[in-house]
Design a protein around this motif. Structure first.
Motif, PDB file in Angstrom:
ATOM      1  N   GLY A  90      16.993   2.284 -10.650  1.00  0.00           N
ATOM      2  CA  GLY A  90      16.217   3.129  -9.746  1.00  0.00           C
ATOM      3  C   GLY A  90      14.743   3.231 -10.048  1.00  0.00           C
ATOM      4  N   LEU A  91      14.370   3.492 -11.309  1.00  0.00           N
ATOM      5  CA  LEU A  91      12.959   3.686 -11.609  1.00  0.00           C
ATOM      6  C   LEU A  91      12.164   2.383 -11.530  1.00  0.00           C
ATOM      7  CD1 LEU A  91      12.776   6.397 -14.415  1.00  0.00           C
ATOM      8  CD2 LEU A  91      12.481   6.617 -11.957  1.00  0.00           C
ATOM      9  N   GLY A  92      12.856   1.245 -11.687  1.00  0.00           N
ATOM     10  CA  GLY A  92      12.189  -0.029 -11.435  1.00  0.00           C
ATOM     11  C   GLY A  92      11.822  -0.170  -9.968  1.00  0.00           C
ATOM     12  N   GLN A  93      12.750   0.215  -9.086  1.00  0.00           N
ATOM     13  CA  GLN A  93      12.480   0.184  -7.647  1.00  0.00           C
ATOM     14  C   GLN A  93      11.396   1.210  -7.277  1.00  0.00           C
ATOM     15  OE1 GLN A  93      13.747  -2.264  -6.329  1.00  0.00           O
ATOM     16  NE2 GLN A  93      15.930  -2.549  -6.723  1.00  0.00           N
ATOM     17  N   VAL A  94      11.441   2.369  -7.919  1.00  0.00           N
ATOM     18  CA  VAL A  94      10.424   3.401  -7.687  1.00  0.00           C
ATOM     19  C   VAL A  94       9.047   2.869  -8.059  1.00  0.00           C
ATOM     20  CG1 VAL A  94       9.571   5.636  -8.542  1.00  0.00           C
ATOM     21  CG2 VAL A  94      11.982   5.357  -7.948  1.00  0.00           C
ATOM     22  N   ASN A  95       8.978   2.154  -9.163  1.00  0.00           N
ATOM     23  CA  ASN A  95       7.729   1.563  -9.629  1.00  0.00           C
ATOM     24  C   ASN A  95       7.104   0.691  -8.544  1.00  0.00           C
ATOM     25  OD1 ASN A  95       5.794  -0.050 -11.098  1.00  0.00           O
ATOM     26  ND2 ASN A  95       6.875   0.498 -12.990  1.00  0.00           N
ATOM     27  N   ILE A  96       7.923  -0.134  -7.925  1.00  0.00           N
ATOM     28  CA  ILE A  96       7.430  -1.069  -6.907  1.00  0.00           C
ATOM     29  C   ILE A  96       7.012  -0.331  -5.638  1.00  0.00           C
ATOM     30  CG2 ILE A  96       8.083  -3.002  -5.420  1.00  0.00           C
ATOM     31  CD1 ILE A  96      10.016  -3.808  -7.783  1.00  0.00           C
ATOM     32  N   ILE A  97       7.855   0.583  -5.156  1.00  0.00           N
ATOM     33  CA  ILE A  97       7.526   1.321  -3.933  1.00  0.00           C
ATOM     34  C   ILE A  97       6.282   2.182  -4.126  1.00  0.00           C
ATOM     35  CG2 ILE A  97       8.335   3.112  -2.336  1.00  0.00           C
ATOM     36  CD1 ILE A  97       9.607   0.390  -1.913  1.00  0.00           C
ATOM     37  N   GLY A  98       6.144   2.782  -5.316  1.00  0.00           N
ATOM     38  CA  GLY A  98       4.944   3.559  -5.605  1.00  0.00           C
ATOM     39  C   GLY A  98       3.694   2.704  -5.534  1.00  0.00           C
ATOM     40  N   SER A  99       3.771   1.477  -6.035  1.00  0.00           N
ATOM     41  CA  SER A  99       2.620   0.570  -5.981  1.00  0.00           C
ATOM     42  C   SER A  99       2.304   0.153  -4.553  1.00  0.00           C
ATOM     43  CB  SER A  99       2.884  -0.677  -6.843  1.00  0.00           C
ATOM     44  OG  SER A  99       2.936  -0.328  -8.212  1.00  0.00           O
ATOM     45  N   VAL A 100       3.333  -0.033  -3.741  1.00  0.00           N
ATOM     46  CA  VAL A 100       3.113  -0.380  -2.324  1.00  0.00           C
ATOM     47  C   VAL A 100       2.295   0.709  -1.646  1.00  0.00           C
ATOM     48  CG1 VAL A 100       4.241  -0.668  -0.086  1.00  0.00           C
ATOM     49  CG2 VAL A 100       5.180  -1.812  -2.101  1.00  0.00           C
ATOM     50  N   ILE A 101       2.669   1.958  -1.878  1.00  0.00           N
ATOM     51  CA  ILE A 101       1.967   3.075  -1.230  1.00  0.00           C
ATOM     52  C   ILE A 101       0.548   3.209  -1.781  1.00  0.00           C
ATOM     53  CG2 ILE A 101       2.005   5.567  -0.804  1.00  0.00           C
ATOM     54  CD1 ILE A 101       5.087   5.390  -1.179  1.00  0.00           C
ATOM     55  N   PHE A 102       0.415   3.126  -3.122  1.00  0.00           N
ATOM     56  CA  PHE A 102      -0.907   3.292  -3.722  1.00  0.00           C
ATOM     57  C   PHE A 102      -1.824   2.132  -3.362  1.00  0.00           C
ATOM     58  CE2 PHE A 102      -3.978   3.630  -7.262  1.00  0.00           C
ATOM     59  CZ  PHE A 102      -4.311   4.963  -7.126  1.00  0.00           C
ATOM     60  N   SER A 103      -1.242   0.959  -3.082  1.00  0.00           N
ATOM     61  CA  SER A 103      -2.051  -0.198  -2.678  1.00  0.00           C
ATOM     62  C   SER A 103      -2.810   0.075  -1.390  1.00  0.00           C
ATOM     63  CB  SER A 103      -1.152  -1.429  -2.489  1.00  0.00           C
ATOM     64  OG  SER A 103      -0.538  -1.797  -3.692  1.00  0.00           O
ATOM     65  N   GLY A 104      -2.224   0.909  -0.524  1.00  0.00           N
ATOM     66  CA  GLY A 104      -2.883   1.233   0.735  1.00  0.00           C
ATOM     67  C   GLY A 104      -4.017   2.222   0.586  1.00  0.00           C
ATOM     68  N   MET A 105      -4.331   2.565  -0.670  1.00  0.00           N
ATOM     69  CA  MET A 105      -5.403   3.533  -0.920  1.00  0.00           C
ATOM     70  C   MET A 105      -6.507   2.964  -1.801  1.00  0.00           C
ATOM     71  SD  MET A 105      -2.993   6.784  -1.764  1.00  0.00           S
ATOM     72  CE  MET A 105      -1.541   7.100  -0.752  1.00  0.00           C
ATOM     73  N   SER A 106      -6.128   2.256  -2.863  1.00  0.00           N
ATOM     74  CA  SER A 106      -7.116   1.900  -3.883  1.00  0.00           C
ATOM     75  C   SER A 106      -7.748   0.527  -3.673  1.00  0.00           C
ATOM     76  CB  SER A 106      -6.470   1.943  -5.267  1.00  0.00           C
ATOM     77  OG  SER A 106      -5.503   0.924  -5.393  1.00  0.00           O
ATOM     78  N   GLY A 107      -6.929  -0.482  -3.322  1.00  0.00           N
ATOM     79  CA  GLY A 107      -7.465  -1.831  -3.123  1.00  0.00           C
ATOM     80  C   GLY A 107      -7.670  -2.625  -4.391  1.00  0.00           C
ATOM     81  N   THR A 108      -7.300  -2.082  -5.554  1.00  0.00           N
ATOM     82  CA  THR A 108      -7.473  -2.816  -6.804  1.00  0.00           C
ATOM     83  C   THR A 108      -6.206  -2.749  -7.644  1.00  0.00           C
ATOM     84  OG1 THR A 108      -8.327  -0.920  -8.041  1.00  0.00           O
ATOM     85  CG2 THR A 108      -9.939  -2.248  -6.861  1.00  0.00           C
ATOM     86  N   ALA A 109      -5.926  -3.831  -8.361  1.00  0.00           N
ATOM     87  CA  ALA A 109      -4.750  -3.882  -9.222  1.00  0.00           C
ATOM     88  C   ALA A 109      -4.941  -3.010 -10.457  1.00  0.00           C
ATOM     89  CB  ALA A 109      -4.480  -5.330  -9.639  1.00  0.00           C
ATOM     90  N   ILE A 110      -6.166  -2.942 -10.959  1.00  0.00           N
ATOM     91  CA  ILE A 110      -6.417  -2.196 -12.196  1.00  0.00           C
ATOM     92  C   ILE A 110      -6.229  -0.696 -11.966  1.00  0.00           C
ATOM     93  CG2 ILE A 110      -8.188  -1.633 -13.909  1.00  0.00           C
ATOM     94  CD1 ILE A 110      -9.275  -4.479 -13.470  1.00  0.00           C
ATOM     95  N   ALA A 111      -6.672  -0.185 -10.795  1.00  0.00           N
ATOM     96  CA  ALA A 111      -6.488   1.236 -10.482  1.00  0.00           C
ATOM     97  C   ALA A 111      -5.006   1.572 -10.410  1.00  0.00           C
ATOM     98  CB  ALA A 111      -7.173   1.584  -9.164  1.00  0.00           C
ATOM     99  N   ASP A 112      -4.221   0.668  -9.853  1.00  0.00           N
ATOM    100  CA  ASP A 112      -2.771   0.863  -9.761  1.00  0.00           C
ATOM    101  C   ASP A 112      -2.159   0.910 -11.166  1.00  0.00           C
ATOM    102  OD1 ASP A 112       0.028   0.530  -9.452  1.00  0.00           O
ATOM    103  OD2 ASP A 112      -0.276  -0.391  -7.502  1.00  0.00           O
ATOM    104  N   ALA A 113      -2.527  -0.086 -11.987  1.00  0.00           N
ATOM    105  CA  ALA A 113      -1.953  -0.169 -13.335  1.00  0.00           C
ATOM    106  C   ALA A 113      -2.347   1.036 -14.186  1.00  0.00           C
ATOM    107  CB  ALA A 113      -2.390  -1.464 -14.012  1.00  0.00           C
ATOM    108  N   ALA A 114      -3.611   1.452 -14.098  1.00  0.00           N
ATOM    109  CA  ALA A 114      -4.092   2.551 -14.932  1.00  0.00           C
ATOM    110  C   ALA A 114      -3.641   3.911 -14.410  1.00  0.00           C
ATOM    111  CB  ALA A 114      -5.621   2.509 -15.015  1.00  0.00           C
TER     112      ALA A 114
END
Length: 468
Positions: A90-114
């Motif tokens: 579950g938390l692996g899937q949560v990790n991915i879905i969370g990144s999908v949503i945050f991607s629509g806000m930040s536009g950078t991989a580093i902001a997502d990772a940090a």
């Protein structure tokens, strides 16, 4: 040509930062060749940064920083838990879905990772996942940041290739979905192989609440469209729909509706022509400020000042790379180096599919050693003429280039996502690299599909009237 390229590679081997190496190599070429006035160095560097689309860079960076301090990342994570936390792994899937949503806000991989990465890795370790698996899935999902719109690399590529940035943003939607599916399938395979169960008890009420939030968000553009069809002006329709949404959010206290509205506002606004990608970056900042200061009241003046200073520092770094790469790329063209390289590649093959294979290998290699922004600025003048000559759509090639460079962010010696996650997880760079290696499989599978099935990239822009 050899003076320019040789001095650049030599300075890189000596350990100089890539921007300094490009600027110094350009200066060496100008002094040794004597064919270019010294003043050109300053003129071209200023011209490289003097671009309206580049205004989007500091605003998207600031929006990502503000989202991180406004409590939005935590709400996104809780929403993702409600949506997919009941699945196996579950938390692996949560990790991915969370990144999908945050991607629509930040536009950078580093902001997502940090940002999200800090929350995700701690939660996964607390639930018994190995540190290596937690780091691997976080690194892979962070690459979605610049693929799902908005995207800083798309802004730079669009400026260099003279391609519509709005069209590039739309072109990234379906590839982003494809990458998400591949990564979620990889988590499912790991879960089945290791006999992992779910991390949250399946709860219809929790899932239903998350589904309701998605429906509420989707109703916003639908309500605006219905009101405009009934004769209400667009501005009034948006204002009414937004007021109703705010009232509903305050009354029901939804977990993530306002955060989920960010990509809807950005993508919808650009698609309908309400604002340009640069103006969309400003809209993202204003929305972030509204969420942090008014709706969630989680942002203080101290945290706002810190986010602003972090943005200034990051922006200065990015623009220094852009200015140094601009003079370097201009000299590559002026010295005929770009033309010679293009002719060499075309002499090797005139088949576009073979060229795409070679381009993938080249960009992957460059992405391991050179910063993403610098790589785009250097490679576009060399490869774009070949792309156009072989009949490859520059929108399609933009996705191929950016995805290759995102994979490069996971590799030593210059992979910034690699170093960020090593610091967050308190792992050595070597162990972090080994943790990331298995996750290159779904990323390479997505890269192959996107490279050799152009319609994955081009269908949506064409459907919206922005493609060729």
């Amino acid at each position: 040509m050899w003076i320019l390229i040789g001095s650049f590679l030599g300075l890189m081997l000596l350990g100089l930062p890539v921007a300094v190496a490009m600027a110094a190599a350009s200066l060496v070429y100008i002094l040794v060749s004597g064919s270019v006035p010294d003043l050109v160095l300053a003129q071209r560097m200023i011209a490289g940064a003097e671009s309206f689309p580049l205004l989007a860079v500091p605003f998207f960076i600031l929006a990502g920083n503000l989202m991180n301090i406004a409590g939005v990342t935590g709400r996104i994570y809780n929403f993702a838990i409600a949506l997919v936390g009941w699945m196996r792994g579950g938390l692996g899937q949560v990790n991915i879905i969370g990144s999908v949503i945050f991607s629509g806000m930040s536009g950078t991989a580093i902001a997502d990772a940090a940002g999200l990465g800090t929350i995700e890795i701690k939660a996964m370790k607390d639930h018994g996942y190995s540190t290596e698996f937690s780091v691997g899935v976080t690194a892979a999902s962070a690459t979605l940041g610049p693929i799902i719109p908005p995207s800083l690399p798309f802004v730079i590529y669009g400026m260099m290739a003279n391609v519509s940035i709005g069209a590039l943003f739309l072109a990234g939607v379906i590839p982003g979905v494809l990458m998400t599916v591949f990564m979620m399938a990889t988590v499912a395979i790991h879960a089945r192989r290791n006999q992992w169960g779910s991390d949250m008890v399946f709860d219809w009420r929790r899932l239903g609440a998350a589904s309701v939030e998605i429906v509420v968000v989707l109703c916003f553009p639908l309500a605006v469209w219905l009101m405009t069809q009934a004769g209400v002006s667009v501005n009034w329709a948006i204002s009414i729909a937004l007021l109703v949404l705010l009232a509903a959010d305050w009354h029901f206290d939804f977990s993530a509706v306002m955060a989920l509205m960010t990509p809807v506002i950005l993508i919808g606004g650009m698609t309908l022509g309400w604002f340009t990608p640069t103006e969309a970056a400003v809209a993202a900042v204003l929305w972030s400020l509204f969420l942090g200061l008014v709706r969630y009241r989680s942002m203080t003046l101290r945290s706002l000042a810190k986010a602003t200073l972090d943005t200034v520092e990051t922006t200065a770094s990015v623009l220094f790379i852009v200015t140094a790469a601009s003079i370097f790329a201009w000299l590559l063209t002026a010295s005929q180096a770009a033309q010679i390289m293009s002719d060499t590649i075309l002499g090797f093959t005139d088949n576009k599919w073979v060229f795409l294979l070679l381009a993938n290998l080249l960009i992957l290699f460059v992405g391991c050693f050179i910063d993403t922004i610098a790589a785009i600025t250097i490679l576009v003048p060399i490869l774009l003429p070949i792309v156009l000559k072989l009949g490859i759509d520059p929108l399609h090639f933009g996705l191929v280039m950016v995805l290759n460079l995102m994979i490069g962010l996971l590799h030593p010696p210059l992979g910034m996502v690699l170093f960020v996650l090593a610091r967050v997880a308190k792992l050595s760079v070597e162990r972090t690299t080994m943790a990331i290696l298995p996750w290159l499989v779904p990323l390479f599978a997505a890269l192959i599909a996107i490279t050799y099935v152009p319609e994955i990239t081009l269908w949506l822009p064409r459907a919206m009237g922005l493609g060729r």
